[in-house]
Scaffold this motif. Structure first.
Motif, PDB file in Angstrom:
ATOM      1  N   GLY A   1     -30.827  37.829 -17.548  1.00 26.55           N
ATOM      2  CA  GLY A   1     -29.519  37.487 -17.007  1.00 26.55           C
ATOM      3  C   GLY A   1     -29.352  36.017 -16.708  1.00 26.55           C
ATOM      4  N   TYR A   2     -30.413  35.233 -16.930  1.00 28.08           N
ATOM      5  CA  TYR A   2     -30.371  33.802 -16.608  1.00 28.08           C
ATOM      6  C   TYR A   2     -30.870  32.969 -17.786  1.00 28.08           C
ATOM      7  N   VAL A   3     -30.268  31.783 -17.950  1.00 28.71           N
ATOM      8  CA  VAL A   3     -30.741  30.803 -18.927  1.00 28.71           C
ATOM      9  C   VAL A   3     -30.585  29.409 -18.329  1.00 28.71           C
ATOM     10  N   GLY A   4     -31.688  28.705 -18.126  1.00 28.24           N
ATOM     11  CA  GLY A   4     -31.643  27.345 -17.595  1.00 28.24           C
ATOM     12  C   GLY A   4     -31.428  27.300 -16.087  1.00 28.24           C
ATOM     13  N   ARG A   5     -31.399  26.084 -15.564  1.00 28.74           N
ATOM     14  CA  ARG A   5     -31.198  25.885 -14.125  1.00 28.74           C
ATOM     15  C   ARG A   5     -30.225  24.745 -13.870  1.00 28.74           C
ATOM     16  N   THR A   6     -29.628  24.766 -12.702  1.00 31.76           N
ATOM     17  CA  THR A   6     -28.725  23.700 -12.274  1.00 31.76           C
ATOM     18  C   THR A   6     -29.013  23.358 -10.818  1.00 31.76           C
ATOM     19  N   ILE A   7     -28.428  22.261 -10.351  1.00 30.00           N
ATOM     20  CA  ILE A   7     -28.725  21.766  -9.006  1.00 30.00           C
ATOM     21  C   ILE A   7     -27.639  22.174  -8.021  1.00 30.00           C
ATOM     22  N   VAL A   8     -28.057  22.567  -6.809  1.00 35.04           N
ATOM     23  CA  VAL A   8     -27.133  22.609  -5.669  1.00 35.04           C
ATOM     24  C   VAL A   8     -27.636  21.553  -4.691  1.00 35.04           C
ATOM     25  N   GLY A   9     -26.707  20.812  -4.105  1.00 31.33           N
ATOM     26  CA  GLY A   9     -27.130  19.698  -3.262  1.00 31.33           C
ATOM     27  C   GLY A   9     -26.215  19.457  -2.084  1.00 31.33           C
ATOM     28  N   GLU A  10     -26.709  18.658  -1.155  1.00 31.14           N
ATOM     29  CA  GLU A  10     -25.889  18.191  -0.031  1.00 31.14           C
ATOM     30  C   GLU A  10     -26.184  16.714   0.169  1.00 31.14           C
ATOM     31  N   LEU A  11     -25.132  15.938   0.397  1.00 33.28           N
ATOM     32  CA  LEU A  11     -25.255  14.487   0.538  1.00 33.28           C
ATOM     33  C   LEU A  11     -24.775  14.053   1.914  1.00 33.28           C
ATOM     34  N   LEU A  12     -25.609  13.298   2.589  1.00 41.52           N
ATOM     35  CA  LEU A  12     -25.297  12.794   3.921  1.00 41.52           C
ATOM     36  C   LEU A  12     -25.155  11.278   3.848  1.00 41.52           C
ATOM     37  N   GLU A  13     -23.916  10.789   3.941  1.00 40.33           N
ATOM     38  CA  GLU A  13     -23.681   9.351   3.968  1.00 40.33           C
ATOM     39  C   GLU A  13     -23.857   8.852   5.404  1.00 40.33           C
ATOM     40  N   VAL A  14     -24.665   7.821   5.554  1.00 37.29           N
ATOM     41  CA  VAL A  14     -24.929   7.289   6.900  1.00 37.29           C
ATOM     42  C   VAL A  14     -23.837   6.274   7.240  1.00 37.29           C
ATOM     43  N   THR A  15     -22.825   6.757   7.947  1.00 35.69           N
ATOM     44  CA  THR A  15     -21.698   5.925   8.367  1.00 35.69           C
ATOM     45  C   THR A  15     -22.048   5.197   9.665  1.00 35.69           C
ATOM     46  N   SER A  16     -21.150   4.317  10.120  1.00 34.93           N
ATOM     47  CA  SER A  16     -21.380   3.582  11.371  1.00 34.93           C
ATOM     48  C   SER A  16     -21.497   4.531  12.560  1.00 34.93           C
ATOM     49  N   GLU A  17     -20.703   5.637  12.539  1.00 34.73           N
ATOM     50  CA  GLU A  17     -20.776   6.615  13.630  1.00 34.73           C
ATOM     51  C   GLU A  17     -22.133   7.326  13.630  1.00 34.73           C
ATOM     52  N   LEU A  18     -22.636   7.657  12.421  1.00 38.69           N
ATOM     53  CA  LEU A  18     -23.939   8.320  12.338  1.00 38.69           C
ATOM     54  C   LEU A  18     -25.067   7.372  12.730  1.00 38.69           C
ATOM     55  N   ARG A  19     -24.901   6.089  12.451  1.00 35.92           N
ATOM     56  CA  ARG A  19     -25.918   5.110  12.849  1.00 35.92           C
ATOM     57  C   ARG A  19     -26.047   5.084  14.369  1.00 35.92           C
ATOM     58  N   GLU A  20     -24.918   5.204  15.059  1.00 35.21           N
ATOM     59  CA  GLU A  20     -24.954   5.245  16.523  1.00 35.21           C
ATOM     60  C   GLU A  20     -25.678   6.491  17.014  1.00 35.21           C
ATOM     61  N   LEU A  21     -25.434   7.637  16.350  1.00 31.40           N
ATOM     62  CA  LEU A  21     -26.107   8.880  16.746  1.00 31.40           C
ATOM     63  C   LEU A  21     -27.617   8.788  16.550  1.00 31.40           C
ATOM     64  N   ILE A  22     -28.046   8.145  15.445  1.00 30.10           N
ATOM     65  CA  ILE A  22     -29.483   8.041  15.151  1.00 30.10           C
ATOM     66  C   ILE A  22     -30.201   7.262  16.261  1.00 30.10           C
ATOM     67  N   THR A  23     -29.540   6.252  16.795  1.00 25.95           N
ATOM     68  CA  THR A  23     -30.184   5.431  17.834  1.00 25.95           C
ATOM     69  C   THR A  23     -30.192   6.115  19.198  1.00 25.95           C
ATOM     70  N   LYS A  24     -29.385   7.176  19.377  1.00 25.43           N
ATOM     71  CA  LYS A  24     -29.364   7.893  20.655  1.00 25.43           C
ATOM     72  C   LYS A  24     -30.489   8.918  20.709  1.00 25.43           C
ATOM     73  N   GLU A  25     -31.046   9.111  21.902  1.00 27.09           N
ATOM     74  CA  GLU A  25     -32.124  10.086  22.063  1.00 27.09           C
ATOM     75  C   GLU A  25     -31.588  11.512  22.070  1.00 27.09           C
ATOM     76  N   ASN A  26     -30.445  11.715  22.696  1.00 33.79           N
ATOM     77  CA  ASN A  26     -29.895  13.067  22.816  1.00 33.79           C
ATOM     78  C   ASN A  26     -28.421  13.081  22.435  1.00 33.79           C
ATOM     79  N   PHE A  27     -28.049  14.072  21.650  1.00 25.89           N
ATOM     80  CA  PHE A  27     -26.638  14.300  21.346  1.00 25.89           C
ATOM     81  C   PHE A  27     -26.499  15.761  20.918  1.00 25.89           C
ATOM     82  N   SER A  28     -25.319  16.326  21.079  1.00 26.10           N
ATOM     83  CA  SER A  28     -25.112  17.743  20.788  1.00 26.10           C
ATOM     84  C   SER A  28     -24.878  17.968  19.298  1.00 26.10           C
TER      85      SER A  28
END
Length: 579
Positions: A512-539
């Motif tokens: 029932g199958y021939v070959g493979r394909t990719i499923v993926g997720e991409l996380l762009e590190v925006t300025s807001e995410l950069r702030e979260l990375i530097t914080k010790e705790n966040f929800s």
């Protein structure tokens, strides 16, 4: 072909003014003198093309055309008709759907061939469907008749006669002459050759040769799933392993520690690179061979299966002049191949791209590739220090394995280099706490990281036997809840969810199958995410809000899109995305 049938073809060619009568008469004379097929002489002389001749036959005999130029025929289907009969009648069976079989004819006017096929089909309860195929497609199909089972059987019989007598059964006291004789023996060499060739022909990514109590088994990993293909008598296992060691330039007398090697071969015109890993077991050694078809070249991101919206994000981020691009996922999820595809996009005369790999899987022209060698102290960390003195623009580090490499990768990204690397985490966001655990400073990581991508490989539904299915209500409800979270602009206009599966047919060996394909997720590190990375705790809610802003699609959601589009099954999506 019968004279009457060729007469029809000749008249059609003349009435269509494809070839003038004088030249056609000359071809017929040459055919009578040499005994060659007049059709083949027409093609070889350049008076008519193979496709033109096939089209003419289709019109005269009112049969459809089948193009087998890129078709790999399943062995069980091909062997419906014996090789001798196929050669005699210039006829080949190339497809099967339930009781219907597809039969390709070079000579549709050969009624003896059709009668023979009809008789065989009646005995087996089949319904033959006839097609016109070119002489070149027929010859290619004939090459696909597998002699591997006969070769293995002959080799095993010869080996049994040579080695399995009471005086020569393997024992712990076996002398060196016996070992040498086994390694060089023709049957053992033939068995290894067939094992490797079958792996290449079958599109296997890995071959496992595993010792057992009474016999050794050979398994092939095809589309990510292992299948047992062959059982070898136990008395031959050590000889097979030794033969592979010889080919990979490994130490024959070392059976206590793991060994890694490489074999380079040309099989049917294909450059094949084999990575060999030998691992000591209780009383013997296990061999795993990774098969890399280097002649196929590096695939594009589209060929790998990335969605258009993912490709757009990737292409935007690889244009940056510095920073860190991370790719995450388990072993065998295609991370390295994706990195090669990206490097293939980036290579140019005005940039210095240098890689540090273990091992080098593909050779990419225009890229400086280096392989680590821990035995001499050439590790990822020491190699990265050396690369930074090589005036690089772009650096690819095969894997971040330790704290020192993590620190150096981040330092390289901070000092004006574009760095690519891989990491073993379950999802894209998981790469950040993983690097922090490796003593990466959060503020440095936030300044360096550009994009984190996670990926998995799922099997694709066979297009020849795909059918729509209904899911159990509980599962459908669960999937629906996840599907509504996907941004509308990324659903590809899908309003109603439909799901599919491969019923199983000759084209996919009933999987029932021939070959493979990719499923993926991409996380762009925006300025807001950069702030979260530097914080010790966040929800988690704060993180979810930031991800929603960038139209973030996780692994399961990307898999659902591909499942609804009919590329893969929901079972495959659940298999690779559930933690």
């Amino acid at each position: 072909m019968a004279d009457q049938a060729f007469e029809k073809i000749k008249n059609y060619i003349l009435s269509s003014h494809l070839v003038d009568e004088a030249r056609l008469s000359d071809i017929l004379v040459k055919s009578q003198q040499s005994g060659a097929d007049p059709q083949e002489l027409l093609i070889s002389s350049g008076l008519i093309t193979s496709s033109q001749l096939t089209s003419i036959k289709s019109k005269i005999f009112n049969l459809p055309i089948a193009d087998l130029s890129e078709t790999e025929i399943n062995q069980s289907v091909l062997n419906v008709l014996s090789q001798k009969a196929a050669e005699n009648y210039k006829m080949v069976v190339f497809g099967q759907e339930d009781k219907a079989i597809k039969v390709g004819l070079v000579d549709p006017g050969n009624f003896l061939a059709i009668e023979a096929m009809d008789f065989l089909a009646k005995q087996e309860g089949w319904k033959p469907r006839y097609y016109i195929i070119s002489i070149f497609d027929f010859r290619r199909a004939m090459k696909q008749y597998s002699e591997s089972k006969k070769e293995i059987a002959t080799a095993l019989k010869s080996a049994e006669e040579k080695f399995s007598s009471k005086e020569q059964v393997i024992s712990q006291k076996e002398d060196e002459v016996s070992v040498e004789e086994r390694i060089k023996s023709a049957p053992v060499a033939k068995i290894v050759s067939v094992i490797i060739r079958n792996a290449v022909d079958g599109g296997a990514s890995d071959v496992h040769i595993e010792p057992g109590k009474n016999e050794s088994r050979v398994r092939y990993r095809v589309d990510g799933i292992l299948h047992t293909s062959l059982n070898v008598p136990n008395y031959l296992h050590n000889a097979v392993v030794s033969r592979i060691k010889v080919l990979a330039n490994l130490k024959l007398d070392e059976t206590r520690v793991p060994q890694d090697g490489r074999i380079r071969l040309v099989i049917d015109g294909k450059d094949v690179d084999l990575r060999v890993s030998v691992l000591p077991m209780l009383n013997s050694e296990k061999v795993v061979i990774r098969v890399l078809n280097t002649s196929a070249g590096v695939p594009t991101l589209k060929q790998l299966g990335f969605s258009d919206y993912h490709i757009e994000i990737i292409e935007q981020n690889i244009k940056r002049s510095f920073g860190l691009f991370l790719l995450t996922g388990p072993t065998g999820s295609g991370k390295t191949t994706t990195l090669y595809s990206i490097l293939n996009i980036l290579k140019s005369d005005d940039s210095n791209i240098t890689t540090l790999e273990d091992p080098i899987e593909y050779y990419v022209s225009g890229v400086n590739q280096s392989q680590v060698n821990p035995e001499v102290g050439f590790s990822f960390a020491s190699g990265l220090r050396a690369i930074l003195r090589q005036d690089p623009n772009i650096i690819m580090v095969g894997e971040i394995r330790d704290n020192e490499t993590a620190e150096l990768v981040i330092h390289a990204g901070l000092t004006g280099h574009l760095v690519f690397s891989t990491l073993h985490t379950n999802n894209a966001w998981g790469a950040i706490p993983r690097l922090v655990d490796m003593h990466a400073e959060p503020f440095l990581l936030a300044s360096t990281l550009n994009l984190v991508m996670a990926q998995r490989l799922v099997r694709k539904i066979c297009s020849d036997c795909r059918e729509e299915i209904e899911l159990p209500p509980a599962l459908f409800s669960r999937i629906e809840q996840e599907f509504v979270k996907i941004p509308d602009n990324l659903k590809g206009g899908i309003k109603k969810m439909k799901f599919f599966r491969g019923k199983g047919c000759s084209s996919c060996a009933n999987s029932g199958y021939v070959g493979r394909t990719i499923v993926g997720e991409l996380l762009e590190v925006t300025s807001e995410l950069r702030e979260l990375i530097t914080k010790e705790n966040f929800s988690g809610e704060v993180l979810d809000q930031q991800l929603k802003k960038q139209n973030y699609v996780n692994l399961m959601q990307d898999g659902l899109i591909k499942a609804v589009q009919g590329e893969t099954t929901i079972d495959e999506v659940m298999r690779v995305t559930q933690n």
